[in-house]
Motif scaffolding. Structure first.
Motif, PDB file in Angstrom:
ATOM      1  N   SER A 141       0.818  -1.211   0.000  1.00  0.00           N
ATOM      2  CA  SER A 141       0.000   0.000   0.000  1.00  0.00           C
ATOM      3  C   SER A 141       0.851   1.260   0.000  1.00  0.00           C
ATOM      4  CB  SER A 141      -0.925   0.005   1.216  1.00  0.00           C
ATOM      5  OG  SER A 141      -0.170   0.231   2.373  1.00  0.00           O
ATOM      6  N   MET A 142       2.127   1.120   0.371  1.00  0.00           N
ATOM      7  CA  MET A 142       2.978   2.308   0.413  1.00  0.00           C
ATOM      8  C   MET A 142       3.914   2.371  -0.782  1.00  0.00           C
ATOM      9  SD  MET A 142       4.063   2.336   4.367  1.00  0.00           S
ATOM     10  CE  MET A 142       5.035   3.817   4.286  1.00  0.00           C
ATOM     11  N   TYR A 168       4.168   0.952 -14.156  1.00  0.00           N
ATOM     12  CA  TYR A 168       4.272   0.331 -12.823  1.00  0.00           C
ATOM     13  C   TYR A 168       4.941  -1.051 -12.825  1.00  0.00           C
ATOM     14  CZ  TYR A 168       0.907   3.980 -11.680  1.00  0.00           C
ATOM     15  OH  TYR A 168       0.284   5.173 -11.512  1.00  0.00           O
ATOM     16  N   ASN A 172       9.598   5.474  -0.723  1.00  0.00           N
ATOM     17  CA  ASN A 172       8.518   5.679   0.226  1.00  0.00           C
ATOM     18  C   ASN A 172       8.717   4.965   1.552  1.00  0.00           C
ATOM     19  OD1 ASN A 172       7.056   7.323  -1.387  1.00  0.00           O
ATOM     20  ND2 ASN A 172       5.680   5.750  -2.145  1.00  0.00           N
ATOM     21  N   GLY A 173       9.685   4.067   1.628  1.00  0.00           N
ATOM     22  CA  GLY A 173       9.855   3.287   2.852  1.00  0.00           C
ATOM     23  C   GLY A 173       8.846   2.165   2.983  1.00  0.00           C
ATOM     24  N   ARG A 224       3.506  -1.080   8.641  1.00  0.00           N
ATOM     25  CA  ARG A 224       3.336   0.269   8.133  1.00  0.00           C
ATOM     26  C   ARG A 224       2.189   0.310   7.136  1.00  0.00           C
ATOM     27  NH1 ARG A 224       9.444   2.150   6.525  1.00  0.00           N
ATOM     28  NH2 ARG A 224      10.090   2.751   8.607  1.00  0.00           N
ATOM     29  N   ALA A 284      -2.316  16.571  -6.071  1.00  0.00           N
ATOM     30  CA  ALA A 284      -1.760  15.216  -6.049  1.00  0.00           C
ATOM     31  C   ALA A 284      -2.849  14.169  -5.908  1.00  0.00           C
ATOM     32  CB  ALA A 284      -0.758  15.075  -4.910  1.00  0.00           C
ATOM     33  N   ARG A 322      -4.229  14.097  -9.492  1.00  0.00           N
ATOM     34  CA  ARG A 322      -3.109  14.057 -10.428  1.00  0.00           C
ATOM     35  C   ARG A 322      -3.344  14.953 -11.638  1.00  0.00           C
ATOM     36  NH1 ARG A 322      -4.439   9.017  -9.474  1.00  0.00           N
ATOM     37  NH2 ARG A 322      -3.316   7.983  -7.809  1.00  0.00           N
ATOM     38  N   PRO A 351       3.714   9.442  -6.925  1.00  0.00           N
ATOM     39  CA  PRO A 351       3.694   8.371  -5.918  1.00  0.00           C
ATOM     40  C   PRO A 351       3.709   8.853  -4.472  1.00  0.00           C
ATOM     41  CG  PRO A 351       5.504   8.141  -7.498  1.00  0.00           C
ATOM     42  CD  PRO A 351       5.001   9.531  -7.588  1.00  0.00           C
ATOM     43  N   PRO A 372       3.075  12.608  -1.765  1.00  0.00           N
ATOM     44  CA  PRO A 372       2.462  13.934  -1.815  1.00  0.00           C
ATOM     45  C   PRO A 372       3.453  15.050  -2.111  1.00  0.00           C
ATOM     46  CG  PRO A 372       2.513  13.144   0.417  1.00  0.00           C
ATOM     47  CD  PRO A 372       3.057  12.064  -0.423  1.00  0.00           C
ATOM     48  N   PHE A 424      -6.890   8.413   5.293  1.00  0.00           N
ATOM     49  CA  PHE A 424      -5.487   8.421   4.868  1.00  0.00           C
ATOM     50  C   PHE A 424      -4.677   9.417   5.650  1.00  0.00           C
ATOM     51  CE2 PHE A 424      -5.946   6.779   0.289  1.00  0.00           C
ATOM     52  CZ  PHE A 424      -5.962   5.505   0.781  1.00  0.00           C
ATOM     53  N   ILE A 425      -5.282  10.593   5.753  1.00  0.00           N
ATOM     54  CA  ILE A 425      -4.573  11.675   6.435  1.00  0.00           C
ATOM     55  C   ILE A 425      -4.270  11.251   7.863  1.00  0.00           C
ATOM     56  CG2 ILE A 425      -4.727  14.067   7.181  1.00  0.00           C
ATOM     57  CD1 ILE A 425      -6.871  14.270   4.811  1.00  0.00           C
ATOM     58  N   ILE A 442      -4.057   8.220   9.056  1.00  0.00           N
ATOM     59  CA  ILE A 442      -3.031   7.173   9.101  1.00  0.00           C
ATOM     60  C   ILE A 442      -1.666   7.792   8.878  1.00  0.00           C
ATOM     61  CG2 ILE A 442      -2.162   5.066   8.028  1.00  0.00           C
ATOM     62  CD1 ILE A 442      -5.119   4.784   6.978  1.00  0.00           C
ATOM     63  N   PRO A 446       8.827   7.235   7.105  1.00  0.00           N
ATOM     64  CA  PRO A 446       8.166   6.541   6.015  1.00  0.00           C
ATOM     65  C   PRO A 446       7.023   7.409   5.508  1.00  0.00           C
ATOM     66  CG  PRO A 446       7.478   5.628   8.098  1.00  0.00           C
ATOM     67  CD  PRO A 446       8.453   6.721   8.405  1.00  0.00           C
ATOM     68  N   ILE A 447       6.876   7.458   4.210  1.00  0.00           N
ATOM     69  CA  ILE A 447       5.833   8.301   3.660  1.00  0.00           C
ATOM     70  C   ILE A 447       4.646   7.437   3.292  1.00  0.00           C
ATOM     71  CG2 ILE A 447       5.243   9.812   1.742  1.00  0.00           C
ATOM     72  CD1 ILE A 447       8.454  10.317   1.847  1.00  0.00           C
ATOM     73  N   GLN A 448       3.540   7.735   3.874  1.00  0.00           N
ATOM     74  CA  GLN A 448       2.327   7.018   3.531  1.00  0.00           C
ATOM     75  C   GLN A 448       2.047   7.287   2.059  1.00  0.00           C
ATOM     76  OE1 GLN A 448       0.315   4.912   5.055  1.00  0.00           O
ATOM     77  NE2 GLN A 448      -0.949   4.800   3.227  1.00  0.00           N
ATOM     78  N   ARG A 449       2.025   6.230   1.286  1.00  0.00           N
ATOM     79  CA  ARG A 449       1.865   6.347  -0.144  1.00  0.00           C
ATOM     80  C   ARG A 449       0.562   7.077  -0.445  1.00  0.00           C
ATOM     81  NH1 ARG A 449       0.476   5.692  -4.169  1.00  0.00           N
ATOM     82  NH2 ARG A 449       1.867   5.685  -5.917  1.00  0.00           N
ATOM     83  N   PHE A 450       0.668   8.137  -1.224  1.00  0.00           N
ATOM     84  CA  PHE A 450      -0.515   8.939  -1.390  1.00  0.00           C
ATOM     85  C   PHE A 450      -0.391   9.811  -2.603  1.00  0.00           C
ATOM     86  CE2 PHE A 450      -4.292  10.794   0.124  1.00  0.00           C
ATOM     87  CZ  PHE A 450      -4.294  12.054  -0.417  1.00  0.00           C
ATOM     88  N   PRO A 451      -1.269   9.790  -3.554  1.00  0.00           N
ATOM     89  CA  PRO A 451      -2.318   8.791  -3.663  1.00  0.00           C
ATOM     90  C   PRO A 451      -1.771   7.510  -4.293  1.00  0.00           C
ATOM     91  CG  PRO A 451      -2.421  10.293  -5.479  1.00  0.00           C
ATOM     92  CD  PRO A 451      -1.249  10.715  -4.661  1.00  0.00           C
ATOM     93  N   LYS A 452      -2.576   6.481  -4.318  1.00  0.00           N
ATOM     94  CA  LYS A 452      -2.107   5.200  -4.844  1.00  0.00           C
ATOM     95  C   LYS A 452      -2.151   5.196  -6.361  1.00  0.00           C
ATOM     96  CE  LYS A 452      -3.364   2.409  -1.026  1.00  0.00           C
ATOM     97  NZ  LYS A 452      -3.821   3.528  -0.225  1.00  0.00           N
ATOM     98  N   PRO A 453      -1.305   4.369  -6.958  1.00  0.00           N
ATOM     99  CA  PRO A 453      -1.382   4.266  -8.417  1.00  0.00           C
ATOM    100  C   PRO A 453      -2.743   3.696  -8.833  1.00  0.00           C
ATOM    101  CG  PRO A 453       0.474   2.970  -7.544  1.00  0.00           C
ATOM    102  CD  PRO A 453      -0.309   3.464  -6.377  1.00  0.00           C
TER     103      PRO A 453
END
Lengths: 190, 328, 430
Positions: free
Chosen positions: A71-72, A113, A138-139, A179, B165, B168, B198, B200, C7-8, C10, C23-30
């Motif tokens: 998810s990250m 991707y 992104n970690g 995470r 973002a 997009r 990917p 923000p 999301f915010i 989390i 760690p960056i919470q992936r945002f937004p997702k692909p």
């Protein structure tokens, strides 16, 4: 009363006293006890990828493995956890891979991707990819103690050598520190 | 009798040998306890990257303006070189003497800031825009549709560009908040690949000719658009080397100098560089070793003298860089 | 909108708890157009609690059986089979963790630490063998402890050790126990587990040094029976105390000892008390010596306590915080230029060195108090041993030494006395 029986009597008295004292001590300790078991886990937010996890586990194959919070993940083409810095080309060639054991599988999903998957059998928990992913990305890659492998030593030998004190005992019912959405889903499961 | 004598000698030998072994390896175990095994074959030293480009630096830090703000987030400069910095839902203006002149708080956390030629302040919140006049009084505000996450704002003439973002896209509004059009959606007929964002970080800036530049961070690409959304030009360079951009999403922030070249700020391995308008590396401004560990990302802007202003959130400073040969 | 809000939240939660690098919470997702679905991360569960409880049940069963085999069945063979089972179950199957020997430290840690909630199973592993020993003698050592079992099968040609050596070496476990308790109480770590010589065999993996230490210990064990149990095991100290007070205990003979001397050499652990010749020392002389020892005891204790407290600096280096503070000091004073991972991490946290030094000093103070107690304890043990030697024993029969006897049952078959009387056949002629 002969000497022998007197001594026996005394002994039996002391025996009872000790038994009672032990009962008391037991009560005290049980009062401090938790219901469930405790297992070892490392906090990925404290981990500095010193590479000790690969070499300091008592098991021949470390119980610490890299995990992937999809998810990250950015699903990047130029994945800094997968590719050697300065790699000649962005493909699955062994010379381009950062992982010393080739434990990351790269699969094309759709433009632009790529999916990255950890092959746990090959992963040695060295954390090299995690360094790359954390520094540039992104970690989403990080280390965790896998509990189907960990033998849960009373004193974890990796924990002892961990320079950042990232290891701690966690309740056995929630043995991972995850995470991203994986953390969410995981806590929802429990 | 002889046999029992042999037996005795053997016993003593075994005891001696095993005790010696125990002492040797026991002490060795105590000594090596908790120490790292020598020569780790997996060592991956990313510290080296932090020094990358240090020898190419042609800029020097000339000033560091201390901020009394907690976690400063965004920065802008107006035509009179006054600095605007946001922190949480607040914005402050700092004049050349370091005096704080305007301080205003809005309803929500501010993600980005821009100042128009007239001195109006445009604040991009997560899903809304707030416009303040130069005294800090609110003059307009509007909401962005859909699941917006605004990350950058730029004002060009009568247009306001908002980088989003979440969707997009870049939104184009007029100064009063009327939506004009969307820019950058995937459109193969017009050679637009679509923004790949990917994380923000998604920045926009206006070049000296008044055209929009947006950073397609996931592709390490700079894209130049006409106001109607047609692609004007683009360039990209993905590379771990100093002249390119690497990681999931870089550059995180950009600004444009008076000659049209780009000031780029990368996250991950922090560095600030200048690229020519066609993409070639022109100069290195600052490298990772000049920033404290734990510094997340550095927003950049430029002033009228082409000095580069870097917002350092870790030190709570605006750090000002200048070409080495330029007069102070 | 709510999705984003989540999301915010989390992202905020992740970011706010995170240390560097964040760690960056992936945002937004692909957006995947090909219908790709993200795989689910596998998080295999840890060992089920029911299995942990099963271990306790097996422990109780093994202790009960061992006590039954020693006291009622009086059979070395049954004990041996049970011992092999324990070796396989608690050793190779359960990989030697958690064992009763190590559980001492968990109990101590639980007493001194507010954050450590000791699992009930560990409490059970600590207490059950002690309780059984208090009632039946050290039957735990005989056939339940996997460490004992591992050594027991290597007893090939056991030799008797001179009495003075035996007595001296048997002081080591007190030192080991004291140090382990001190380390566990201060949170410096679990020494017993760290230097467990056999757990490496159980897991088929350990540090090279510890494996070889264990191997040499087993080699020594071929002639000096169960060296770890007798001269190292810290839990053995507690078992020894319990066993001396035990209600029942293995007796070499099922009825009356006839002093036939057959069992004399049967014990590989020198744990049979032999009949002593009547002392011809004057009673007065004896009393005087005893009185002197009693007077000296507090002095010895104070002296050894002081000696123990002097050791608090080197001992406290075993604690992570103290070691870190020392390295930071070396670096800050320029005595070392090379930085370590530990000091790098510490400096990255931005914590003040003054705070670290204060923490380290506090731990050193704990070690000083602990050093006094440890030294005093060892002094007391030493004096008690001397007093015991000073009191003339009046032993007229062959009897197991309740403290050191491991209830292994080897001597049982040597005794010619049956429940119904003496088996004359078994008394050698001449």
């Amino acid at each position: 009363m002969s000497l022998k029986t007197r001594r026996d009597f005394l002994k039996s008295g002391v025996n009872t006293a000790v038994a009672l004292a032990m009962g008391g001590a037991a009560g005290f300790v049980v009062g401090k006890s938790g219901k469930g078991d405790l297992v070892w886990q490392l906090d990925p937010n404290i981990c500095i990828q010193c590479e000790n996890c690969a070499t300091n586990c008592v098991l021949p194959e470390s119980a610490v493995k890299c995990v992937h919070s999809y998810s990250m993940c950015g699903y990047c083409d130029l994945c800094s956890g997968y590719l050697e810095p300065g790699a000649k080309s962005r493909d699955t060639g062994a010379e381009n891979q950062l992982c010393p054991t080739g434990a990351i599988k790269r699969t094309f999903i759709e433009d632009p991707y790529f999916e990255y998957e950890i092959d746990e059998k090959l992963c040695i928990g060295c954390g090299k990819c995690i360094k790359g992913c954390g520094a540039f990305g992104n970690g989403s890659l990080y280390l965790q103690v896998k509990h189907d492998r960990c033998v849960n030593c009373n004193e974890c030998s990796i924990a002892r050598s961990c320079p950042s004190n990232a290891f701690r005992r966690v309740p056995a019912e929630t043995p991972y520190i995850l995470r991203g959405e994986e953390a969410d889903r995981y806590s929802a499961q429990i | 009798m002889a046999e029992s004598k042999n037996d005795r000698i053997l016993t003593i030998l075994v005891i001696f040998f095993s005790v010696a072994g125990m002492i040797y390896f026991g002490l060795s175990a105590v000594r090596s306890d908790g120490k790292k095994t020598a020569g780790n074959p997996f060592h991956y030293d990313i510290e080296n990257f932090k020094k990358d480009g240090a020898d190419l630096r042609t800029y020097k830090e000339v000033k560091a303006v201390p901020l009394t703000l907690l976690a400063p987030h965004a920065i802008a400069v107006d035509l009179r070189d006054r600095i605007y910095v946001t922190s949480g839902a607040s914005v402050v203006r700092i004049d050349a003497a370091g005096q704080m002149s305007v301080s205003t708080t809005v309803t929500d956390e501010i993600n980005a800031i821009a100042v128009s030629a007239d001195g109006d302040i445009y604040l991009a919140l997560r899903t809304a825009v707030e416009v303040l006049d130069s005294t800090g009084t609110r003059t307009a505000s509007w909401q962005i549709p859909d699941q917006a996450v605004l990350t950058s704002v730029a004002v060009a003439g009568r247009d306001v560009y908002l980088a989003d973002a979440g969707n997009r896209v870049v939104w184009r509004y007029d100064l009063q908040g009327t939506l004009l059009n969307k820019i950058g959606e995937r459109d193969e007929a017009r050679d637009i690949v679509g923004f790949l964002i990917p994380s923000p970080y998604f920045d926009v800036a206006i070049d000296p000719d008044g055209f929009l530049w947006a950073v397609n961070t996931g592709r390490h690409q700079f894209e130049n658009y006409f106001p109607d959304g047609a692609l004007r030009s683009s360039w990209s360079n993905s590379s771990m080397a100093i002249d390119g951009f690497s990681g999931c999403c870089n550059p995180a922030h950009i600004a444009i100098l008076s000659d049209g070249s780009f000031v780029t700020s990368e996250k991950g391995i922090l560095r600030i560089k200048v690229h020519k308008q066609i993409g070639a590396l022109e100069a290195v401004v600052a490298t990772a070793d000049q920033f404290d560990p734990k510094t997340s990302s550095l927003e950049v802007t430029v002033d009228s003298r082409d000095q580069i202003l870097v917002l350092d959130p870790q030190r709570a400073q605006v750090r000002i860089f200048q070409k080495k040969e330029d007069p102070p | 909108m709510t999705r984003h809000l989540r999301f915010i939240l989390i992202a905020f939660a992740v970011l706010s708890t995170a240390a560097a690098p964040e760690p960056i919470q992936r945002f937004p997702k692909p957006d995947f157009e090909s219908g790709y679905e993200r795989p689910i991360m596998q998080t295999p569960a840890s060992r089920a609690l029911t299995l942990e409880y099963l271990d306790v049940v097996v422990l109780i069963a093994a202790l009960s059986l061992a006590s039954y085999f020693v006291l009622k069945k009086r059979s070395r063979r049954y004990l041996f089979v049970l011992m092999l089972f324990s070796l396989i179950y608690f050793g190779f199957w359960r990989k030697g963790c958690v064992c009763s020997v190590g559980s001492v430290q968990n109990v101590v840690l639980a007493m001194f630490s507010n954050s450590y909630a000791i699992p009930l199973t560990v409490v059970a592993f600590f207490l059950l063998p002690l309780v059984f020993t208090l009632f039946f003698g050290r039957t735990f050592c005989a056939a339940v402890c996997p460490l004992g079992a591992a050594q027991d099968i290597f007893i090939l040609k056991p030799k008797s050790l001179p009495g003075w050596l035996n007595e001296t070496l048997s002081l080591i476990p007190y030192l080991y126990l004291g140090l382990s308790v001190l380390f566990a109480a201060t949170g410096a770590g679990f020494l017993i587990c760290r230097y467990d010589p056999f757990v490496g065999f159980f897991r088929f993996g350990a540090s090279f040094d510890m494996i070889l230490f264990g191997a040499f210990l087993l080699l020594l064990g071929t002639v000096v029976a169960r060296p770890y149990c007798r001269f190292l095991c810290p839990y053995g100290v507690l078992l020894n105390w319990m066993s001396q007070l035990s209600r029942k205990h293995l007796s070499i003979t099922p009825a009356e000892c006839i002093n036939c001397r057959l069992c004399e050499a049967s014990c590989p652990f020198d744990a049979i008390k032999m009949p002593t010749a009547k002392s011809n020392e004057k009673k007065e002389q004896n009393t005087r010596r005893l009185a002197l020892l009693l007077v000296l005891t507090p002095l010895v204790m104070a002296l050894s306590g002081w000696a123990g407290s002097l050791l608090h600096v080197p001992l406290s280096r075993g604690h992570f915080t103290v070691a870190l503070a020392e390295e930071i000091r070396l670096e800050d004073t320029g005595q070392r230029t090379e930085r370590t991972d530990e000091t790098d991490v510490f400096r990255a946290t931005g914590k003040s060195t003054a705070l670290l030094y204060e923490e380290a000093r506090q731990i050193q103070r704990q070690f000083r108090t602990g050093g006094w107690l440890l030294g005093g304890f060892l002094g007391l043990i030493f004096c008690l041993k001397m007093i015991k030697l000073a009191i003339p024993s009046e032993q007229s029969l062959y009897e197991a030494n309740r403290g050191t006897c491991l209830s292994c049952g080897r001597c049982l078959s040597y005794c010619p006395v049956g429940k119904e009387g003496v088996d004359v056949e078994r008394i050698p002629q001449g």
